[in-house]
Motif scaffolding. Structure first.
Motif, PDB file in Angstrom:
ATOM      1  N   UNK A  27      97.240 150.436 153.531  1.00 15.85           N
ATOM      2  CA  UNK A  27      96.305 150.928 154.544  1.00 15.85           C
ATOM      3  C   UNK A  27      96.481 150.131 155.836  1.00 15.85           C
ATOM      4  N   UNK A  28      96.409 150.819 156.932  1.00 15.67           N
ATOM      5  CA  UNK A  28      96.528 150.160 158.233  1.00 15.67           C
ATOM      6  C   UNK A  28      95.235 149.398 158.523  1.00 15.67           C
ATOM      7  N   UNK A  29      95.345 148.157 159.001  1.00 16.81           N
ATOM      8  CA  UNK A  29      94.127 147.434 159.379  1.00 16.81           C
ATOM      9  C   UNK A  29      93.491 148.104 160.596  1.00 16.81           C
ATOM     10  N   UNK A  30      92.172 148.104 160.633  1.00 13.17           N
ATOM     11  CA  UNK A  30      91.517 148.730 161.779  1.00 13.17           C
ATOM     12  C   UNK A  30      91.713 147.852 163.015  1.00 13.17           C
ATOM     13  N   UNK A  31      91.612 148.425 164.209  1.00 21.49           N
ATOM     14  CA  UNK A  31      91.884 147.681 165.447  1.00 21.49           C
ATOM     15  C   UNK A  31      91.002 146.443 165.627  1.00 21.49           C
ATOM     16  N   UNK A  32      89.753 146.527 165.198  1.00 17.39           N
ATOM     17  CA  UNK A  32      88.866 145.374 165.337  1.00 17.39           C
ATOM     18  C   UNK A  32      89.334 144.227 164.440  1.00 17.39           C
ATOM     19  N   UNK A  33      89.723 144.543 163.216  1.00 18.70           N
ATOM     20  CA  UNK A  33      90.221 143.505 162.317  1.00 18.70           C
ATOM     21  C   UNK A  33      91.528 142.925 162.845  1.00 18.70           C
ATOM     22  N   UNK A  51     102.845 132.484 157.063  1.00 27.21           N
ATOM     23  CA  UNK A  51     101.719 133.299 156.608  1.00 27.21           C
ATOM     24  C   UNK A  51     100.639 132.412 155.984  1.00 27.21           C
ATOM     25  N   UNK A  52     101.057 131.317 155.373  1.00 20.80           N
ATOM     26  CA  UNK A  52     100.105 130.419 154.718  1.00 20.80           C
ATOM     27  C   UNK A  52      99.180 129.735 155.722  1.00 20.80           C
ATOM     28  N   UNK A  53      99.716 129.329 156.869  1.00 22.30           N
ATOM     29  CA  UNK A  53      98.862 128.676 157.864  1.00 22.30           C
ATOM     30  C   UNK A  53      97.860 129.666 158.444  1.00 22.30           C
ATOM     31  N   UNK A  56      95.157 130.206 155.766  1.00 26.06           N
ATOM     32  CA  UNK A  56      94.199 129.100 155.732  1.00 26.06           C
ATOM     33  C   UNK A  56      93.210 129.208 156.888  1.00 26.06           C
ATOM     34  N   UNK A  57      93.695 129.577 158.057  1.00 21.86           N
ATOM     35  CA  UNK A  57      92.811 129.721 159.213  1.00 21.86           C
ATOM     36  C   UNK A  57      91.840 130.877 159.021  1.00 21.86           C
ATOM     37  N   UNK A  58      92.320 131.989 158.494  1.00 16.41           N
ATOM     38  CA  UNK A  58      91.475 133.170 158.290  1.00 16.41           C
ATOM     39  C   UNK A  58      90.393 132.886 157.263  1.00 16.41           C
ATOM     40  N   UNK A  59      90.758 132.283 156.170  1.00 14.81           N
ATOM     41  CA  UNK A  59      89.802 132.074 155.088  1.00 14.81           C
ATOM     42  C   UNK A  59      88.723 131.060 155.445  1.00 14.81           C
ATOM     43  N   UNK A  60      88.953 130.256 156.448  1.00 15.00           N
ATOM     44  CA  UNK A  60      87.969 129.247 156.790  1.00 15.00           C
ATOM     45  C   UNK A  60      87.197 129.495 158.065  1.00 15.00           C
ATOM     46  N   UNK A  61      87.398 130.640 158.746  1.00 18.32           N
ATOM     47  CA  UNK A  61      86.789 130.789 160.061  1.00 18.32           C
ATOM     48  C   UNK A  61      85.797 131.920 160.206  1.00 18.32           C
ATOM     49  N   UNK A  63      82.557 133.663 160.476  1.00 20.73           N
ATOM     50  CA  UNK A  63      81.172 133.222 160.479  1.00 20.73           C
ATOM     51  C   UNK A  63      80.324 134.046 159.514  1.00 20.73           C
ATOM     52  N   UNK A  64      79.412 133.373 158.848  1.00 24.62           N
ATOM     53  CA  UNK A  64      78.488 134.061 157.958  1.00 24.62           C
ATOM     54  C   UNK A  64      79.044 134.349 156.584  1.00 24.62           C
ATOM     55  N   UNK A  65      80.268 133.960 156.313  1.00 30.73           N
ATOM     56  CA  UNK A  65      80.851 134.192 154.990  1.00 30.73           C
ATOM     57  C   UNK A  65      81.523 132.915 154.520  1.00 30.73           C
ATOM     58  N   UNK A  66      81.407 132.630 153.255  1.00 32.93           N
ATOM     59  CA  UNK A  66      81.997 131.404 152.749  1.00 32.93           C
ATOM     60  C   UNK A  66      83.519 131.506 152.668  1.00 32.93           C
ATOM     61  N   UNK A  67      84.022 132.709 152.365  1.00 30.65           N
ATOM     62  CA  UNK A  67      85.467 132.869 152.269  1.00 30.65           C
ATOM     63  C   UNK A  67      85.836 134.303 152.631  1.00 30.65           C
ATOM     64  N   UNK A  68      86.718 134.461 153.578  1.00 24.49           N
ATOM     65  CA  UNK A  68      87.165 135.775 154.042  1.00 24.49           C
ATOM     66  C   UNK A  68      88.373 136.218 153.225  1.00 24.49           C
ATOM     67  N   UNK A  69      88.377 137.475 152.815  1.00 20.59           N
ATOM     68  CA  UNK A  69      89.535 138.040 152.116  1.00 20.59           C
ATOM     69  C   UNK A  69      90.701 138.138 153.098  1.00 20.59           C
ATOM     70  N   UNK A  70      91.852 137.699 152.687  1.00 19.78           N
ATOM     71  CA  UNK A  70      93.032 137.684 153.540  1.00 19.78           C
ATOM     72  C   UNK A  70      93.733 139.033 153.484  1.00 19.78           C
ATOM     73  N   UNK A  71      93.964 139.640 154.635  1.00 23.98           N
ATOM     74  CA  UNK A  71      94.644 140.927 154.736  1.00 23.98           C
ATOM     75  C   UNK A  71      96.105 140.659 155.111  1.00 23.98           C
ATOM     76  N   UNK A  72      96.978 140.740 154.126  1.00 28.91           N
ATOM     77  CA  UNK A  72      98.397 140.442 154.358  1.00 28.91           C
ATOM     78  C   UNK A  72      99.041 141.382 155.374  1.00 28.91           C
ATOM     79  N   UNK A  73      98.622 142.634 155.372  1.00 31.51           N
ATOM     80  CA  UNK A  73      99.190 143.606 156.317  1.00 31.51           C
ATOM     81  C   UNK A  73      98.857 143.206 157.755  1.00 31.51           C
ATOM     82  N   UNK A  74      97.591 142.880 158.010  1.00 34.52           N
ATOM     83  CA  UNK A  74      97.190 142.471 159.361  1.00 34.52           C
ATOM     84  C   UNK A  74      97.910 141.192 159.771  1.00 34.52           C
ATOM     85  N   UNK A  75      98.015 140.256 158.851  1.00 35.06           N
ATOM     86  CA  UNK A  75      98.680 138.989 159.155  1.00 35.06           C
ATOM     87  C   UNK A  75     100.165 139.196 159.444  1.00 35.06           C
ATOM     88  N   UNK A  76     100.825 140.021 158.645  1.00 33.89           N
ATOM     89  CA  UNK A  76     102.261 140.224 158.868  1.00 33.89           C
ATOM     90  C   UNK A  76     102.519 140.945 160.189  1.00 33.89           C
TER      91      UNK A  76
END
Length: 110
Positions: A27-33, A51-53, A56-61, A63-76
């Protein structure tokens, strides 16, 4: 019909089709994501092609969530856009977060 024959005629092709759909359907990531991933990349790890760095930045930043799910498609896509920038654009992006976001979003829009 023997069990072996049934396996090769029905179940094996269905299994292969399911595996192909799973591997190639993204699935394509939405423009906001996508814009959020660009922002995190520019703030935390501009210049890194790992991709690992970015993960790590995504999962820790978020706000309002303890851990963000990492979207590999958006990151790549963000890392691919970074690699498409020429050396001068990368140098500018490393120095200025705003320019980094602008350059990457422009490259992603192409």
């Amino acid at each position: 019909m023997t069990k072996k024959s049934a396996l090769f005629k029905f179940f094996l092709p269905a299994l292969l089709l399911a595996v192909m759909v799973f591997l190639f359907w993204r699935p394509e990531p939405d423009p906001q994501e996508q814009a959020w991933y660009v922002s995190v990349y520019c703030r935390a790890s501009a210049g890194s092609t790992s991709s690992e760095s970015l993960q790590a930045a995504v999962e820790g930043t978020r706000p309002g969530a303890s851990r963000q799910r990492f979207n590999r498609q958006a990151a790549s896509e963000v890392l691919g856009a970074w690699k498409k920038l020429d050396k001068e654009q990368q140098r500018i992006a490393r120095r200025d977060e705003t320019q980094c976001r602008r350059l990457l979003l422009d490259k992603l829009a192409q």
